[in-house]
Design a protein around this motif. Structure first.
Motif, mmCIF file in Angstrom:
data_model
loop_
_atom_site.group_PDB
_atom_site.id
_atom_site.type_symbol
_atom_site.label_atom_id
_atom_site.label_comp_id
_atom_site.label_asym_id
_atom_site.label_seq_id
_atom_site.Cartn_x
_atom_site.Cartn_y
_atom_site.Cartn_z
ATOM 1 N N UNK A 171 0.839 -1.197 0.000
ATOM 2 C CA UNK A 171 0.000 0.000 0.000
ATOM 3 C C UNK A 171 0.875 1.249 0.000
ATOM 4 N N UNK A 172 0.538 2.186 -0.881
ATOM 5 C CA UNK A 172 1.150 3.516 -0.908
ATOM 6 C C UNK A 172 0.114 4.507 -0.386
ATOM 7 N N UNK A 173 0.456 5.220 0.694
ATOM 8 C CA UNK A 173 -0.444 6.211 1.282
ATOM 9 C C UNK A 173 0.188 7.584 1.184
ATOM 10 N N UNK A 174 -0.524 8.517 0.555
ATOM 11 C CA UNK A 174 -0.044 9.889 0.388
ATOM 12 C C UNK A 174 -0.668 10.772 1.470
ATOM 13 N N UNK A 175 0.131 11.676 2.041
ATOM 14 C CA UNK A 175 -0.328 12.601 3.069
ATOM 15 C C UNK A 175 -0.331 14.006 2.483
ATOM 16 N N UNK A 176 -1.550 14.529 2.225
ATOM 17 C CA UNK A 176 -1.685 15.845 1.608
ATOM 18 C C UNK A 176 -1.936 16.923 2.660
ATOM 19 N N UNK A 177 -1.653 18.161 2.288
ATOM 20 C CA UNK A 177 -1.825 19.275 3.216
ATOM 21 C C UNK A 177 -3.282 19.513 3.576
ATOM 22 N N UNK A 178 -4.204 19.075 2.710
ATOM 23 C CA UNK A 178 -5.630 19.220 3.034
ATOM 24 C C UNK A 178 -6.119 18.111 3.968
ATOM 25 N N UNK A 179 -5.158 17.307 4.509
ATOM 26 C CA UNK A 179 -5.412 16.235 5.471
ATOM 27 C C UNK A 179 -6.011 14.978 4.845
ATOM 28 N N UNK A 180 -6.186 14.940 3.534
ATOM 29 C CA UNK A 180 -6.638 13.718 2.871
ATOM 30 C C UNK A 180 -5.464 12.746 2.748
ATOM 31 N N UNK A 181 -5.778 11.454 2.707
ATOM 32 C CA UNK A 181 -4.744 10.414 2.631
ATOM 33 C C UNK A 181 -5.111 9.383 1.565
ATOM 34 N N UNK A 182 -5.062 9.751 0.300
ATOM 35 C CA UNK A 182 -5.388 8.783 -0.760
ATOM 36 C C UNK A 182 -4.394 7.629 -0.797
ATOM 37 N N UNK A 183 -4.902 6.450 -1.168
ATOM 38 C CA UNK A 183 -4.076 5.237 -1.227
ATOM 39 C C UNK A 183 -4.099 4.660 -2.628
ATOM 40 N N UNK A 184 -3.010 4.019 -2.983
ATOM 41 C CA UNK A 184 -2.929 3.287 -4.233
ATOM 42 C C UNK A 184 -2.074 2.044 -4.009
ATOM 43 N N UNK A 185 -1.951 1.222 -5.061
ATOM 44 C CA UNK A 185 -1.201 -0.024 -4.904
ATOM 45 C C UNK A 185 0.293 0.214 -5.087
ATOM 46 N N UNK A 186 1.061 -0.259 -4.120
ATOM 47 C CA UNK A 186 2.514 -0.353 -4.277
ATOM 48 C C UNK A 186 2.779 -1.670 -4.998
ATOM 49 N N UNK A 187 3.278 -1.593 -6.228
ATOM 50 C CA UNK A 187 3.471 -2.813 -7.013
ATOM 51 C C UNK A 187 4.510 -3.732 -6.387
ATOM 52 N N UNK A 188 5.674 -3.185 -6.115
ATOM 53 C CA UNK A 188 6.739 -3.931 -5.447
ATOM 54 C C UNK A 188 7.909 -2.997 -5.186
ATOM 55 N N UNK A 189 8.816 -3.459 -4.357
ATOM 56 C CA UNK A 189 10.093 -2.779 -4.100
ATOM 57 C C UNK A 189 11.176 -3.836 -4.213
ATOM 58 N N UNK A 190 12.246 -3.518 -4.929
ATOM 59 C CA UNK A 190 13.347 -4.460 -5.091
ATOM 60 C C UNK A 190 14.671 -3.754 -4.836
ATOM 61 N N UNK A 191 15.518 -4.384 -4.020
ATOM 62 C CA UNK A 191 16.835 -3.842 -3.705
ATOM 63 C C UNK A 191 17.895 -4.901 -3.969
ATOM 64 N N UNK A 192 18.978 -4.501 -4.601
ATOM 65 C CA UNK A 192 20.126 -5.374 -4.816
ATOM 66 C C UNK A 192 21.363 -4.708 -4.229
ATOM 67 N N UNK A 193 22.136 -5.476 -3.465
ATOM 68 C CA UNK A 193 23.336 -4.944 -2.817
ATOM 69 C C UNK A 193 24.508 -5.866 -3.126
ATOM 70 N N UNK A 194 25.466 -5.349 -3.872
ATOM 71 C CA UNK A 194 26.696 -6.074 -4.183
ATOM 72 C C UNK A 194 27.816 -5.449 -3.369
ATOM 73 N N UNK A 195 28.513 -6.281 -2.563
ATOM 74 C CA UNK A 195 29.492 -5.697 -1.657
ATOM 75 C C UNK A 195 30.738 -6.531 -1.489
ATOM 76 N N UNK A 196 31.736 -5.915 -0.879
ATOM 77 C CA UNK A 196 32.950 -6.622 -0.492
ATOM 78 C C UNK A 196 33.427 -6.022 0.835
ATOM 79 N N UNK A 197 33.839 -6.900 1.747
ATOM 80 C CA UNK A 197 34.323 -6.484 3.058
ATOM 81 C C UNK A 197 35.733 -7.024 3.263
ATOM 82 N N UNK A 198 36.540 -6.257 3.964
ATOM 83 C CA UNK A 198 37.876 -6.693 4.358
ATOM 84 C C UNK A 198 37.986 -6.450 5.855
#
Length: 290
Positions: free
Chosen positions: A255-282
């Motif tokens: 769910x995506x919820x928007x907070x507007x200055x007129x105090x309305x909070x319309x919602x829409x569908x969050x399709x997805x979120x994807x994160x990729x992390x490539x790393x190296x540690x020493x």
């Protein structure tokens, strides 16, 4: 949540270290990260199916890590890990569409993303399933959190928008150590995270939105991290490690919820979120003794 987790981690690690006989690791790390999310035109996922899409790409970070393992019994080990990255380079694109499947693009911008941070922390218990002369296998569980803060920056326009997220929940991990009795060692680590996803955005140039929270994202998903640990034992009880890794995190529909200055909070569908992390540690490992 970020502050509570850091405090808990520090207390947990300090308590274990006070008893000695553990293994302390400290080092530096470098990552390259991508993050993508999109929303639809309504809660049904239509009008259009992809209304707005953000993509952070090749976001580079540098930072430090610390980890500690403490034996509880001959077969059980407690562990705690923390890593913090400062983001220094990258780009982000923002696209809006009026047709399905990314057709009829009505807005596009590419901005700087060379600011922000990523932190990751986890703790739990490991159980040694079996141990051979050249092989040790452990399974474990615990709790983990990854938090990322990305920016959209354009100094000339006064753009300084931000997107901050948290991926958190229980984890399962397996570790296969090879050449355990040799000076050279290899460990294969795989960790599965079952996560809840929360995020907030501050779109600073959109006057009809509230600030500092312009919208929120909520969803459920998972993360999968794979790491190869290559180690070399030195004199004096020290060990040097190099750890390349890859992490993939994704959500289902949310769910995506928007907070507007007129105090309305319309919602829409969050399709997805994807994160990729490539790393190296020493890092350098010390074996602590009473």
């Amino acid at each position: 949540m970020k502050l509570r987790l850091i405090i808990f981690f520090n207390l947990f690690m300090a308590g274990l270290m006070a008893h000695g006989q553990g293994q302390l690791t400290a080092g530096v790390s470098h990552t390259r990260q991508n993050l993508t999310w999109s929303i639809a035109g309504n809660l049904n996922g239509t009008s259009p199916n992809i209304f707005s899409e953000l993509k952070w790409q090749r976001v580079m970070g540098a930072g430090a890590l610390v980890a500690y393992q403490h034996p509880i019994t001959d077969r059980i080990v407690a562990f705690a890990e923390y890593q913090h990255q400062v983001l220094v380079q990258g780009s982000v694109t923002d696209s809006d569409y009026e047709g399905d499947d990314r057709t009829g693009r009505v807005f596009f911008a590419k901005e700087d993303a060379g600011k922000g941070y990523t932190l990751a922390s986890q703790c739990g218990l490991l159980y040694r399933v079996f141990k051979r002369k050249s092989m040790t296998f452990t399974l474990g569980g615990g709790y983990g959190l990854m938090s990322q803060r990305f920016f959209l920056l354009n100094e000339k326009m006064g753009l300084r928008s931000s997107y901050t997220n948290q991926w958190y929940g229980p984890l399962l991990t397996g570790r296969l150590q090879l050449l355990a009795e040799s000076a050279f060692g290899i460990t294969l680590k795989t960790t599965y995270h079952q996560v809840r996803y929360h995020a907030t955005g501050n779109w600073n140039l959109i006057e009809r939105f509230q600030h500092p929270v312009s919208f929120r994202h909520r969803a459920k998903g998972f993360g999968l991290e794979n790491q190869l640990v290559m180690s070399y034992k030195m004199s004096g009880g020290l060990c040097v490690e190099v750890r390349p890794s890859y992490g993939y995190w994704t959500t289902g529909i949310g769910i995506d919820t928007v907070y507007k200055k007129d105090q309305s909070t319309p919602k829409t569908r969050l399709n997805d979120v994807t994160s990729e992390v490539l790393g190296v540690e020493v890092g350098v490992v010390w074996r602590l003794k009473n």
